[in-house]
Design a protein around this motif. Structure first.
Motif, PDB file in Angstrom:
ATOM      1  N   SER A   1       0.827  -1.214   0.000  1.00  0.00           N
ATOM      2  CA  SER A   1       0.000   0.000   0.000  1.00  0.00           C
ATOM      3  C   SER A   1       0.860   1.261   0.000  1.00  0.00           C
ATOM      4  N   VAL A   2       2.002   1.229   0.709  1.00  0.00           N
ATOM      5  CA  VAL A   2       2.922   2.373   0.681  1.00  0.00           C
ATOM      6  C   VAL A   2       3.488   2.556  -0.724  1.00  0.00           C
ATOM      7  N   ALA A   3       3.906   1.449  -1.348  1.00  0.00           N
ATOM      8  CA  ALA A   3       4.469   1.522  -2.706  1.00  0.00           C
ATOM      9  C   ALA A   3       3.443   2.070  -3.694  1.00  0.00           C
ATOM     10  N   LEU A   4       2.187   1.638  -3.552  1.00  0.00           N
ATOM     11  CA  LEU A   4       1.123   2.137  -4.433  1.00  0.00           C
ATOM     12  C   LEU A   4       0.875   3.623  -4.203  1.00  0.00           C
ATOM     13  N   GLY A   5       0.962   4.054  -2.935  1.00  0.00           N
ATOM     14  CA  GLY A   5       0.789   5.468  -2.614  1.00  0.00           C
ATOM     15  C   GLY A   5       1.876   6.323  -3.242  1.00  0.00           C
TER      16      GLY A   5
ATOM     17  N   LYS B   1      -1.653  11.849  -8.244  1.00  0.00           N
ATOM     18  CA  LYS B   1      -2.952  11.354  -7.758  1.00  0.00           C
ATOM     19  C   LYS B   1      -3.017  11.487  -6.238  1.00  0.00           C
ATOM     20  N   GLN B   2      -3.448  12.644  -5.770  1.00  0.00           N
ATOM     21  CA  GLN B   2      -3.456  12.932  -4.337  1.00  0.00           C
ATOM     22  C   GLN B   2      -4.481  12.098  -3.563  1.00  0.00           C
ATOM     23  N   ARG B   3      -5.641  11.894  -4.151  1.00  0.00           N
ATOM     24  CA  ARG B   3      -6.682  11.118  -3.466  1.00  0.00           C
ATOM     25  C   ARG B   3      -6.220   9.673  -3.245  1.00  0.00           C
ATOM     26  N   MET B   4      -5.581   9.104  -4.252  1.00  0.00           N
ATOM     27  CA  MET B   4      -5.084   7.734  -4.156  1.00  0.00           C
ATOM     28  C   MET B   4      -3.994   7.637  -3.080  1.00  0.00           C
ATOM     29  N   LEU B   5      -3.151   8.666  -2.990  1.00  0.00           N
ATOM     30  CA  LEU B   5      -2.123   8.690  -1.945  1.00  0.00           C
ATOM     31  C   LEU B   5      -2.778   8.650  -0.571  1.00  0.00           C
ATOM     32  N   ARG B   6      -3.806   9.472  -0.367  1.00  0.00           N
ATOM     33  CA  ARG B   6      -4.481   9.504   0.937  1.00  0.00           C
ATOM     34  C   ARG B   6      -5.093   8.149   1.276  1.00  0.00           C
ATOM     35  N   ILE B   7      -5.725   7.513   0.299  1.00  0.00           N
ATOM     36  CA  ILE B   7      -6.323   6.184   0.520  1.00  0.00           C
ATOM     37  C   ILE B   7      -5.251   5.178   0.919  1.00  0.00           C
ATOM     38  N   CYS B   8      -4.122   5.201   0.226  1.00  0.00           N
ATOM     39  CA  CYS B   8      -3.031   4.252   0.511  1.00  0.00           C
ATOM     40  C   CYS B   8      -2.425   4.493   1.892  1.00  0.00           C
TER      41      CYS B   8
ATOM     42  N   GLY C   1       1.233   9.093   9.651  1.00  0.00           N
ATOM     43  CA  GLY C   1       0.150   9.994  10.048  1.00  0.00           C
ATOM     44  C   GLY C   1       0.457  11.436   9.660  1.00  0.00           C
ATOM     45  N   THR C   2       1.716  11.834   9.843  1.00  0.00           N
ATOM     46  CA  THR C   2       2.141  13.182   9.442  1.00  0.00           C
ATOM     47  C   THR C   2       1.994  13.354   7.933  1.00  0.00           C
ATOM     48  N   MET C   3       2.394  12.326   7.172  1.00  0.00           N
ATOM     49  CA  MET C   3       2.258  12.383   5.706  1.00  0.00           C
ATOM     50  C   MET C   3       0.789  12.510   5.301  1.00  0.00           C
ATOM     51  N   LEU C   4      -0.085  11.814   6.042  1.00  0.00           N
ATOM     52  CA  LEU C   4      -1.515  11.865   5.735  1.00  0.00           C
ATOM     53  C   LEU C   4      -2.073  13.268   5.960  1.00  0.00           C
ATOM     54  N   VAL C   5      -1.691  13.883   7.076  1.00  0.00           N
ATOM     55  CA  VAL C   5      -2.135  15.253   7.360  1.00  0.00           C
ATOM     56  C   VAL C   5      -1.651  16.197   6.261  1.00  0.00           C
ATOM     57  N   MET C   6      -0.377  16.046   5.888  1.00  0.00           N
ATOM     58  CA  MET C   6       0.182  16.898   4.831  1.00  0.00           C
ATOM     59  C   MET C   6      -0.513  16.653   3.492  1.00  0.00           C
ATOM     60  N   ALA C   7      -0.856  15.388   3.240  1.00  0.00           N
ATOM     61  CA  ALA C   7      -1.552  15.047   1.988  1.00  0.00           C
ATOM     62  C   ALA C   7      -2.927  15.699   1.944  1.00  0.00           C
ATOM     63  N   TYR C   8      -3.634  15.692   3.083  1.00  0.00           N
ATOM     64  CA  TYR C   8      -4.951  16.342   3.132  1.00  0.00           C
ATOM     65  C   TYR C   8      -4.847  17.849   2.944  1.00  0.00           C
ATOM     66  N   ARG C   9      -3.691  18.403   3.283  1.00  0.00           N
ATOM     67  CA  ARG C   9      -3.473  19.845   3.084  1.00  0.00           C
ATOM     68  C   ARG C   9      -2.953  20.168   1.686  1.00  0.00           C
TER      69      ARG C   9
ATOM     70  N   TYR D   1       6.613  17.400  -6.217  1.00  0.00           N
ATOM     71  CA  TYR D   1       7.181  17.376  -4.863  1.00  0.00           C
ATOM     72  C   TYR D   1       6.514  16.291  -4.022  1.00  0.00           C
ATOM     73  N   ASN D   2       7.284  15.257  -3.726  1.00  0.00           N
ATOM     74  CA  ASN D   2       6.774  14.167  -2.888  1.00  0.00           C
ATOM     75  C   ASN D   2       7.885  13.514  -2.064  1.00  0.00           C
ATOM     76  N   THR D   3       8.981  14.246  -1.872  1.00  0.00           N
ATOM     77  CA  THR D   3      10.153  13.697  -1.169  1.00  0.00           C
ATOM     78  C   THR D   3       9.819  13.109   0.209  1.00  0.00           C
ATOM     79  N   PRO D   4       9.061  13.816   1.079  1.00  0.00           N
ATOM     80  CA  PRO D   4       8.773  13.233   2.401  1.00  0.00           C
ATOM     81  C   PRO D   4       8.037  11.889   2.324  1.00  0.00           C
ATOM     82  N   VAL D   5       7.153  11.744   1.341  1.00  0.00           N
ATOM     83  CA  VAL D   5       6.417  10.481   1.187  1.00  0.00           C
ATOM     84  C   VAL D   5       7.385   9.365   0.806  1.00  0.00           C
ATOM     85  N   GLU D   6       8.294   9.653  -0.106  1.00  0.00           N
ATOM     86  CA  GLU D   6       9.273   8.643  -0.542  1.00  0.00           C
ATOM     87  C   GLU D   6      10.173   8.214   0.609  1.00  0.00           C
TER      88      GLU D   6
END
Length: 197
Positions: free
Chosen positions: A77-81, A89-96, A153-161, A168-173
């Protein structure tokens, strides 16, 4: 305008490479930490193989197997995100990320049930070398799972914002790399503690 976009892409690529170097250095220290525990386990097991054989049979292989499947799914799920946000695809990231957090909580829930079972039977950390190492290794791993959940959880909050994009997606990676490491440690712990007789 073209030059500005090119500069932004170049600097974000540089930031990712720098962050990856940093996380790999951090993970190298974590490998040393777990490596010391694996070495201690091997030494004590060689010195008293019969006791380790007898005690490892008391572990619940079903709990261990379920947790292995749960963590493998969480890595997926992390890899898919990560793949999703690379495409914007921000919505898909949040779901993952939500799915990964649910799976991580499931892992801890199963581990709690397993610990409760051992404690009820009087199999405590001080019982013998096997259970001392079992609690130390799985407990340290569980702490890493909690740390990973905090980062996710921090990544999720940032994704919702709306902080992440294809550019730019370095923190997620970086969080994804840490989570894969946590999963990989369990892949080694499961056969070592539960399967090898």
């Amino acid at each position: 305008m073209h030059d500005v976009t090119e500069t932004k892409t170049h600097s974000s690529g540089q930031a990712l490479e720098t962050a990856k170097l940093g996380i790999w250095c951090f993970l190298a220290t974590e490998v040393l930490l777990f490596g010391a525990l694996f070495t201690a386990y091997t030494i004590f097991r060689v010195s008293d193989p019969q006791m380790f054989l007898t005690e490892h049979l008391k572990l619940n292989r079903i709990f261990g197997a379920v947790n292995t499947i749960v963590l493998i799914c969480s890595s997926l799920s992390v890899a898919l995100g990560i793949a999703a946000i690379r495409q914007g695809k921000q919505r898909m990231l949040r779901i993952c990320l939500i799915l990964t957090l649910v799976l991580a909580a499931t892992f801890l829930g199963v581990k709690y049930a397993e610990y409760s079972e051992h404690i009820a039977r009087g199999e405590l950390p001080g019982t013998n070398n096997f259970f001392s190492l079992y609690y130390m290794m799985t407990g340290l791993h569980a702490i890493h799972v909690c740390g990973g959940m905090a980062a996710l959880g921090t990544m999720l909050v940032m994704a919702y914002r709306g902080k992440f994009s294809a550019e730019y997606n370095t923190p997620v990676e970086i969080t994804g790399l840490y989570w894969h490491f946590v999963d990989l440690v369990w892949i080694y712990l499961f056969p070592l503690l539960y399967l090898i007789g």
